[in-house]
Every structure is written in structure tokens, then in C-alpha cells.
Design a protein around this motif. Structure first.
Motif, PDB file in Angstrom:
ATOM      1  N   VAL A 264       0.837  -1.200   0.000  1.00  0.00           N
ATOM      2  CA  VAL A 264       0.000   0.000   0.000  1.00  0.00           C
ATOM      3  C   VAL A 264       0.873   1.251   0.000  1.00  0.00           C
ATOM      4  O   VAL A 264       0.572   2.236  -0.696  1.00  0.00           O
ATOM      5  N   LEU A 265       1.968   1.230   0.757  1.00  0.00           N
ATOM      6  CA  LEU A 265       2.874   2.383   0.768  1.00  0.00           C
ATOM      7  C   LEU A 265       3.452   2.627  -0.620  1.00  0.00           C
ATOM      8  O   LEU A 265       3.463   3.765  -1.119  1.00  0.00           O
ATOM      9  N   ALA A 266       3.919   1.583  -1.272  1.00  0.00           N
ATOM     10  CA  ALA A 266       4.480   1.734  -2.623  1.00  0.00           C
ATOM     11  C   ALA A 266       3.412   2.188  -3.618  1.00  0.00           C
ATOM     12  O   ALA A 266       3.697   2.954  -4.551  1.00  0.00           O
ATOM     13  N   PHE A 267       2.191   1.744  -3.431  1.00  0.00           N
ATOM     14  CA  PHE A 267       1.086   2.083  -4.331  1.00  0.00           C
ATOM     15  C   PHE A 267       0.700   3.555  -4.205  1.00  0.00           C
ATOM     16  O   PHE A 267       0.520   4.261  -5.200  1.00  0.00           O
ATOM     17  N   ASN A 268       0.578   4.045  -2.956  1.00  0.00           N
ATOM     18  CA  ASN A 268       0.072   5.400  -2.719  1.00  0.00           C
ATOM     19  C   ASN A 268       1.142   6.482  -2.726  1.00  0.00           C
ATOM     20  O   ASN A 268       0.857   7.641  -3.083  1.00  0.00           O
ATOM     21  N   ALA A 269       2.348   6.163  -2.287  1.00  0.00           N
ATOM     22  CA  ALA A 269       3.368   7.192  -2.045  1.00  0.00           C
ATOM     23  C   ALA A 269       3.616   8.133  -3.225  1.00  0.00           C
ATOM     24  O   ALA A 269       3.730   9.351  -3.022  1.00  0.00           O
ATOM     25  N   PRO A 270       3.706   7.643  -4.465  1.00  0.00           N
ATOM     26  CA  PRO A 270       3.956   8.579  -5.570  1.00  0.00           C
ATOM     27  C   PRO A 270       2.847   9.612  -5.766  1.00  0.00           C
ATOM     28  O   PRO A 270       3.070  10.654  -6.392  1.00  0.00           O
ATOM     29  N   TYR A 271       1.673   9.343  -5.236  1.00  0.00           N
ATOM     30  CA  TYR A 271       0.530  10.242  -5.398  1.00  0.00           C
ATOM     31  C   TYR A 271       0.310  11.122  -4.167  1.00  0.00           C
ATOM     32  O   TYR A 271      -0.636  11.907  -4.127  1.00  0.00           O
ATOM     33  N   ALA A 272       1.165  10.972  -3.154  1.00  0.00           N
ATOM     34  CA  ALA A 272       1.048  11.767  -1.924  1.00  0.00           C
ATOM     35  C   ALA A 272       2.445  12.217  -1.496  1.00  0.00           C
ATOM     36  O   ALA A 272       2.968  11.764  -0.480  1.00  0.00           O
ATOM     37  N   PRO A 273       3.074  13.126  -2.268  1.00  0.00           N
ATOM     38  CA  PRO A 273       4.479  13.464  -2.029  1.00  0.00           C
ATOM     39  C   PRO A 273       4.756  14.078  -0.657  1.00  0.00           C
ATOM     40  O   PRO A 273       5.797  13.801  -0.063  1.00  0.00           O
ATOM     41  N   GLU A 274       3.841  14.900  -0.134  1.00  0.00           N
ATOM     42  CA  GLU A 274       4.074  15.496   1.183  1.00  0.00           C
ATOM     43  C   GLU A 274       4.037  14.434   2.275  1.00  0.00           C
ATOM     44  O   GLU A 274       4.876  14.427   3.182  1.00  0.00           O
ATOM     45  N   ALA A 275       3.076  13.538   2.196  1.00  0.00           N
ATOM     46  CA  ALA A 275       2.993  12.451   3.175  1.00  0.00           C
ATOM     47  C   ALA A 275       4.203  11.534   3.041  1.00  0.00           C
ATOM     48  O   ALA A 275       4.778  11.093   4.043  1.00  0.00           O
ATOM     49  N   GLU A 276       4.587  11.254   1.808  1.00  0.00           N
ATOM     50  CA  GLU A 276       5.753  10.391   1.574  1.00  0.00           C
ATOM     51  C   GLU A 276       6.998  10.988   2.202  1.00  0.00           C
ATOM     52  O   GLU A 276       7.791  10.280   2.852  1.00  0.00           O
ATOM     53  N   GLN A 277       7.185  12.294   2.054  1.00  0.00           N
ATOM     54  CA  GLN A 277       8.348  12.954   2.619  1.00  0.00           C
ATOM     55  C   GLN A 277       8.320  12.913   4.148  1.00  0.00           C
ATOM     56  O   GLN A 277       9.345  12.687   4.799  1.00  0.00           O
ATOM     57  N   ARG A 278       7.151  13.093   4.722  1.00  0.00           N
ATOM     58  CA  ARG A 278       7.014  13.060   6.182  1.00  0.00           C
ATOM     59  C   ARG A 278       7.385  11.668   6.716  1.00  0.00           C
ATOM     60  O   ARG A 278       8.081  11.531   7.730  1.00  0.00           O
ATOM     61  N   ILE A 279       6.901  10.631   6.045  1.00  0.00           N
ATOM     62  CA  ILE A 279       7.204   9.258   6.464  1.00  0.00           C
ATOM     63  C   ILE A 279       8.699   8.977   6.323  1.00  0.00           C
ATOM     64  O   ILE A 279       9.332   8.393   7.209  1.00  0.00           O
ATOM     65  N   ALA A 280       9.283   9.410   5.204  1.00  0.00           N
ATOM     66  CA  ALA A 280      10.724   9.209   4.974  1.00  0.00           C
ATOM     67  C   ALA A 280      11.543   9.883   6.070  1.00  0.00           C
ATOM     68  O   ALA A 280      12.507   9.302   6.602  1.00  0.00           O
ATOM     69  N   GLN A 281      11.178  11.103   6.422  1.00  0.00           N
ATOM     70  CA  GLN A 281      11.895  11.830   7.469  1.00  0.00           C
ATOM     71  C   GLN A 281      11.785  11.111   8.808  1.00  0.00           C
ATOM     72  O   GLN A 281      12.748  11.055   9.581  1.00  0.00           O
ATOM     73  N   ALA A 282      10.616  10.566   9.106  1.00  0.00           N
ATOM     74  CA  ALA A 282      10.427   9.841  10.363  1.00  0.00           C
ATOM     75  C   ALA A 282      11.310   8.599  10.418  1.00  0.00           C
ATOM     76  O   ALA A 282      11.828   8.233  11.480  1.00  0.00           O
ATOM     77  N   PHE A 283      11.492   7.951   9.281  1.00  0.00           N
ATOM     78  CA  PHE A 283      12.381   6.794   9.206  1.00  0.00           C
ATOM     79  C   PHE A 283      13.858   7.203   9.177  1.00  0.00           C
ATOM     80  O   PHE A 283      14.733   6.377   9.431  1.00  0.00           O
ATOM     81  N   GLY A 284      14.124   8.462   8.815  1.00  0.00           N
ATOM     82  CA  GLY A 284      15.506   8.884   8.599  1.00  0.00           C
ATOM     83  C   GLY A 284      16.083   8.256   7.352  1.00  0.00           C
ATOM     84  O   GLY A 284      17.261   7.874   7.306  1.00  0.00           O
ATOM     85  N   ALA A 285      15.233   8.162   6.307  1.00  0.00           N
ATOM     86  CA  ALA A 285      15.615   7.472   5.073  1.00  0.00           C
ATOM     87  C   ALA A 285      15.354   8.380   3.874  1.00  0.00           C
ATOM     88  O   ALA A 285      14.581   9.339   3.953  1.00  0.00           O
ATOM     89  N   PRO A 286      15.985   8.097   2.721  1.00  0.00           N
ATOM     90  CA  PRO A 286      15.777   8.943   1.540  1.00  0.00           C
ATOM     91  C   PRO A 286      14.355   8.890   1.003  1.00  0.00           C
ATOM     92  O   PRO A 286      13.857   9.873   0.448  1.00  0.00           O
ATOM     93  N   THR A 287      13.692   7.731   1.126  1.00  0.00           N
ATOM     94  CA  THR A 287      12.298   7.600   0.715  1.00  0.00           C
ATOM     95  C   THR A 287      11.543   6.805   1.774  1.00  0.00           C
ATOM     96  O   THR A 287      12.141   6.068   2.565  1.00  0.00           O
ATOM     97  N   ALA A 288      10.228   6.940   1.743  1.00  0.00           N
ATOM     98  CA  ALA A 288       9.404   6.215   2.712  1.00  0.00           C
ATOM     99  C   ALA A 288       9.555   4.708   2.531  1.00  0.00           C
ATOM    100  O   ALA A 288       9.707   3.958   3.509  1.00  0.00           O
ATOM    101  N   LEU A 289       9.516   4.246   1.285  1.00  0.00           N
ATOM    102  CA  LEU A 289       9.612   2.808   1.037  1.00  0.00           C
ATOM    103  C   LEU A 289      10.985   2.277   1.432  1.00  0.00           C
ATOM    104  O   LEU A 289      11.099   1.174   1.995  1.00  0.00           O
ATOM    105  N   ALA A 290      12.028   3.054   1.167  1.00  0.00           N
ATOM    106  CA  ALA A 290      13.378   2.625   1.569  1.00  0.00           C
ATOM    107  C   ALA A 290      13.455   2.493   3.085  1.00  0.00           C
ATOM    108  O   ALA A 290      14.065   1.548   3.613  1.00  0.00           O
TER     109      ALA A 290
END
Length: 355
Positions: A264-290
Motif C-alpha cells: 500500500v505504501l508503494a502504491f500510494n506514495a507517488p501520489y502523496a508526495p508530502e505524506a511520503e516525505q514526512r514518512i521518509a523523514q520519520a524513518f531517517g531514510a531517503p524515501t518512505a519505502l526505503a
């Protein structure tokens, strides 16, 4: 851009302290003035429940707990509570136990003190779920929100390592779904982001050292945040999929969430860039999926729905059931063929690459 949103905060008392569950439960029973307490706990958690409730008088101990809360089990528990003049429920266990307590509260109005032993998060939401005729129905009702949650990291030591990982990733799914669920707002997104950070750090600590108290406390803290965010934001695509898989095909709750989240993350993330960035930052990773994939690798997380009884033949039917449930607010417009593809990838445990 102007900031405009509507947010409701649920009223609930939280008592958090390792080794303090029995003390806190006794204090809450006294504070609430309860005289007839029903303890709901699965038989395999009887010893934990006994230790947690050692300081109170128990009118009824009830252990007929089944995952996904079949309506027949709910009705039996409701009858038992009524027949025994119960005025307070103390639930000790994971999401299925809390779910049964909620089913009782929904029709009787009996308040709940919830003592979670997993990271399911149900204890901090006003969401109920019942299964009838192989269909799981969920809803929102403030009567099912526990009046108090008693968190004690010591109660999670008995949770097997595999279920610790699956339950923690279930909590993580609450955080991520809250970024784009129907009622997502800046407050629950902030809670979800902090939940991702705490859960990722806590779960890594637990896997590194099963006796790590601080890691367990961080994971419980993250699970609570995830549930509060979810209760506010509502059920997004991920939860709609998992409720169908659990209720219709009786797949294990936590492992199903842990498996489906990646897709679901891989499916939705490209269509929700602000949310994707927030999740990535929380992980401390370049992308949310990574970030999620790195955590999953560290935890040896569940990989494929086929490992839990879901078959390839189930996919078309499951997609048909899921489609009408998908929120209109989902960031990615969705077709039945795309849901079939998502389910097929999750069934196989394949890389989450979509057409």
C-alpha cells in the motif's frame, strides 16, 4: 496556503509505567467505584491477567476470545456481562481481547479499562470490529473507547519475537494510513510521524535485545500514538484491504497488516508526495519505502500472504469486496485491476512494482 481543518481529540486516561500494571488497575477500579468487575483475557494469557488483577475483586473471568470477534462470541460475552451485573470490564491482552471488550461495551455501555499486551493499538480508539457471515464490519462508537489504558512494558515480554514484529508493524500501519486516510489532518499526521520514529527505533532495539526495557517502552509509546492518529484520521486503503482479508479469509491480523503495508505504501506514495516525505523523514531514510524496507529487513518481517493461508484463487473475489470500501480520498485513483495486482504482489511477496 491557509491552514484549515477540523480535529476531535478523544477523552481517555493513560497510565504508563513498567511494572505498575497491577497498581494502576487497582487504582482505576477504585477511582471508578466499580463493584462487579469482568476480566476479559484469552486462556493463554490467564497468568498475566491474574497478576494484573491481583489487587481487585473479580466477579467474572471470561476467556472465550477469538480473533476478528465473531458476532456469536460477542453475543455470548454480552449475555455473560448482563447476567453477572458487571459494571466494569478490565481487558488484558491484544487486539482480539480488546475487541471483545468493545463488543460488550457497544451494547451495554459498560466502561473498559484496557491493559494491552501487544502493540495492536485498539485500546486507544473508538473503532469496533465484528465478523458475521465471513464479512468483517467496522464502525465508530464512543461507547467502545476504553476510559483508561494501562500500559506496562513488562507485559510484552511474553510476546513471541515473530508476533512482536508483526504487531509492531501493525502499529506502523496505523501511522502510515493516517497520513492519507479520510480525516487526515496536521495533528494526526504529526502523531503518526512521531509514531513511525518511535516504533522503528523501539522495534530495532527489541530485536537487538529481547530484554531491552527502553525499546519496549518506546514501542508501546509509538503504538499508542499510532492508535490515536488512526482514531482521528479513520481507515485508509491499507485498513480496508486488511479488514477484508482478515474477516473473509480468517488471516491472522497482525501478520496480514505487516505484509500488506509495504504494498500500500508503494502504491500510494507517488501520489502523496508530502505524506511520503514526512514518512521518509520519520524513518531517517531517503524515501518512505526505503525506510520501511530497511526496517523490515532488520526485523525479518512477514513477507507474503501465501504464508498465512491466502490463495491466488482468492484474489479476484477479495478485490471485488475491497473496491466499494476504498475511501474516495485515497490519493491514488484505484481500479479493481490495480487492487488485484496489489494483492497478487502481496500474495507472492514480490517486489512492490506497479504498472
Amino acid at each position: 496556503m491557509a491552514l484549515v481543518f477540523e480535529h476531535e481529540t478523544l477523552a481517555q486516561r493513560v497510565l504508563f509505567g513498567t511494572g505498575k500494571a497491577a497498581e494502576n488497575v487497582a487504582a482505576e477500579v477504585a477511582r471508578l467505584g466499580a463493584a462487579r468487575v469482568m476480566v476479559v483475557a484469552a486462556s493463554y494469557e490467564a497468568e498475566i491477567a491474574a497478576s494484573v488483577t491481583a489487587g481487585i475483586d473479580v466477579a467474572l473471568a471470561y476467556d472465550d476470545v477469538v480473533q476478528h470477534v465473531p458476532i456469536e462470541k460477542a453475543e455470548l460475552a454480552r449475555a455473560a456481562a448482563t447476567e453477572n451485573d458487571i459494571d466494569l470490564i478490565v481487558s488484558v491482552g491484544g487486539g482480539s481481547t480488546t475487541g471483545l471488550a468493545k463488543a460488550i461495551a457497544m451494547t451495554t455501555g459498560i466502561p473498559i479499562v484496557a491493559v494491552p499486551t501487544t502493540y495492536a493499538g485498539s485500546e486507544a480508539t473508538n473503532v469496533w470490529g465484528l465478523t458475521e457471515a465471513e464479512r468483517k464490519t467496522t464502525g465508530v462508537d464512543n461507547r467502545v473507547l476504553p476510559v483508561t489504558v494501562v500500559y506496562d512494558a513488562a507485559l510484552t515480554y511474553s510476546l513471541p519475537a515473530e508476533l512482536t514484529v508483526a504487531s509492531g508493524l501493525n502499529a506502523l500501519a496505523h501511522c502510515i494510513d493516517s497520513m492519507w486516510a479520510p480525516r487526515a489532518d496536521p495533528i494526526n499526521q504529526a502523531l503518526g510521524g512521531e509514531g513511525v520514529r518511535a516504533l522503528a527505533a523501539g522495534l530495532r532495539s527489541i530485536v537487538g535485545s529481547a530484554s531491552d526495557q527502553e525499546g519496549r517502552e518506546q514501542t508501546l509509546y509509538g503504538a499508542y500514538l499510532s492508535a490515536v492518529a488512526f482514531a482521528s484520521a479513520g481507515s485508509g486503503l491499507h485498513h480496508k484491504i486488511c479488514h477484508v482479508l482478515g474477516g473473509t479469509y480468517n488471516l491472522p491480523h497482525a501478520q496480514t497488516h505487516a505484509t500488506v503495508l509495504r504494498y500500500v505504501l508503494a502504491f500510494n506514495a507517488p501520489y502523496a508526495p508530502e505524506a511520503e516525505q514526512r514518512i521518509a523523514q520519520a524513518f531517517g531514510a531517503p524515501t518512505a519505502l526505503a525506510g520501511l524496507d530497511s526496517l523490515r529487513a532488520d526485523l525479518d518481517a512477514p513477507r507474503a500472504l501465501k504464508d498465512y493461508g491466502f490463495t491466488e484463487e482468492n484474489i479476484p473475489e477479495a478485490a471485488r469486496i475491497i473496491m466499494p470500501l476504498i475511501p474516495a480520498s485515497n490519493p491514488r485513483p484505484t481500479t479493481e485491476a490495480e487492487i488485484q495486482q496489489l494483492l497478487h504482489l502481496a500474495w507472492a511477496g514480490a517486489d512492490p512494482v506497479f504498472d
